[in-house]
Motif scaffolding. Structure first.
Motif, mmCIF file in Angstrom:
data_model
loop_
_atom_site.group_PDB
_atom_site.id
_atom_site.type_symbol
_atom_site.label_atom_id
_atom_site.label_comp_id
_atom_site.label_asym_id
_atom_site.label_seq_id
_atom_site.Cartn_x
_atom_site.Cartn_y
_atom_site.Cartn_z
ATOM 1 N N THR A 46 50.890 52.212 6.265
ATOM 2 C CA THR A 46 49.849 52.306 7.553
ATOM 3 C C THR A 46 48.565 52.699 6.862
ATOM 4 N N SER A 47 47.667 52.591 7.604
ATOM 5 C CA SER A 47 46.239 52.988 7.311
ATOM 6 C C SER A 47 45.654 53.787 8.597
ATOM 7 N N CYS A 48 45.046 53.101 9.418
ATOM 8 C CA CYS A 48 44.255 53.723 10.652
ATOM 9 C C CYS A 48 45.069 54.520 11.424
ATOM 10 N N GLU A 49 46.461 54.051 11.661
ATOM 11 C CA GLU A 49 47.376 54.213 12.773
ATOM 12 C C GLU A 49 46.882 54.507 14.102
ATOM 13 N N ALA A 50 45.908 53.446 14.236
ATOM 14 C CA ALA A 50 45.111 53.652 15.625
ATOM 15 C C ALA A 50 44.810 51.929 16.309
ATOM 16 N N GLY A 51 45.676 51.145 15.720
ATOM 17 C CA GLY A 51 45.506 49.683 16.055
ATOM 18 C C GLY A 51 44.300 49.060 15.626
ATOM 19 N N LEU A 52 43.526 49.397 14.623
ATOM 20 C CA LEU A 52 42.357 48.953 14.044
ATOM 21 C C LEU A 52 42.390 48.210 12.883
ATOM 22 N N CYS A 53 43.333 48.353 11.895
ATOM 23 C CA CYS A 53 43.444 47.880 10.657
ATOM 24 C C CYS A 53 44.658 46.645 10.424
ATOM 25 N N ALA A 54 45.514 46.463 10.963
ATOM 26 C CA ALA A 54 46.540 45.695 10.702
ATOM 27 C C ALA A 54 47.328 45.988 9.456
ATOM 28 N N THR A 55 47.212 47.085 8.897
ATOM 29 C CA THR A 55 48.026 47.344 7.605
ATOM 30 C C THR A 55 49.561 47.390 8.242
ATOM 31 N N CYS A 56 49.827 47.982 9.343
ATOM 32 C CA CYS A 56 51.137 47.941 9.881
ATOM 33 C C CYS A 56 51.620 46.658 10.723
ATOM 34 N N THR A 82 51.759 45.564 16.070
ATOM 35 C CA THR A 82 51.300 46.682 15.113
ATOM 36 C C THR A 82 52.091 47.906 15.511
ATOM 37 N N CYS A 84 52.323 51.054 14.545
ATOM 38 C CA CYS A 84 51.543 52.230 14.568
ATOM 39 C C CYS A 84 51.356 52.809 16.171
HETATM 40 S S1 FES Z 1 47.838 51.263 10.858
HETATM 41 FE FE1 FES Z 1 46.036 50.250 11.270
HETATM 42 S S2 FES Z 1 46.742 49.062 13.049
HETATM 43 FE FE2 FES Z 1 48.437 50.228 12.567
#
Ligand code: FES
Length: 97
Positions: A46-56, A82, A84
């Motif tokens: 994960t990265s942002c954990e806010a639904g902004l980056c798509a890492t998850c 996502t 997160c």
């Molecule tokens: S960690 Fe960024 S969208 Fe889920």
């Protein structure tokens, strides 16, 4: 009071099933899918954990996700979630993990 790491004592809102291992985990209303997976020892990025980056961003195979991200388009939402910030509108969400 310490927050107990158990997912069995808190009210489970929905469950996630990991398609590759068959592991089923309950997701309480106050925890994210990512938190529950990590607690169970499942490695998720994960990265942002806010639904902004798509890492998850994770493929799902069954169930009805409730998307809370700001980045997936309608086509992506048919196959990905996502984890997160997403919830589920079905009892079980099957993830390609
Ligand atoms: S960690 Fe960024 S969208 Fe889920």
């Amino acid at each position: 009071m310490d927050s107990a790491p158990s997912t069995t004592s808190a009210a489970v809102e929905f469950s996630v099933r990991l398609a590759r291992t068959g592991l089923v985990l309950g997701v309480p209303h106050d925890r994210s899918i990512v938190e529950v997976l990590r607690e169970a020892g499942v490695d998720v990025s994960t990265s942002c954990e806010a639904g902004l980056c798509a890492t998850c961003k994770t493929r799902y195979l069954a169930g009805t996700p409730e998307h809370h991200d700001f980045i997936l388009n309608d086509e992506e939402r048919q196959r990905f979630v996502t984890i997160c910030c997403a919830r589920a509108n079905s009892d079980v969400l099957v993830l390609d993990l």
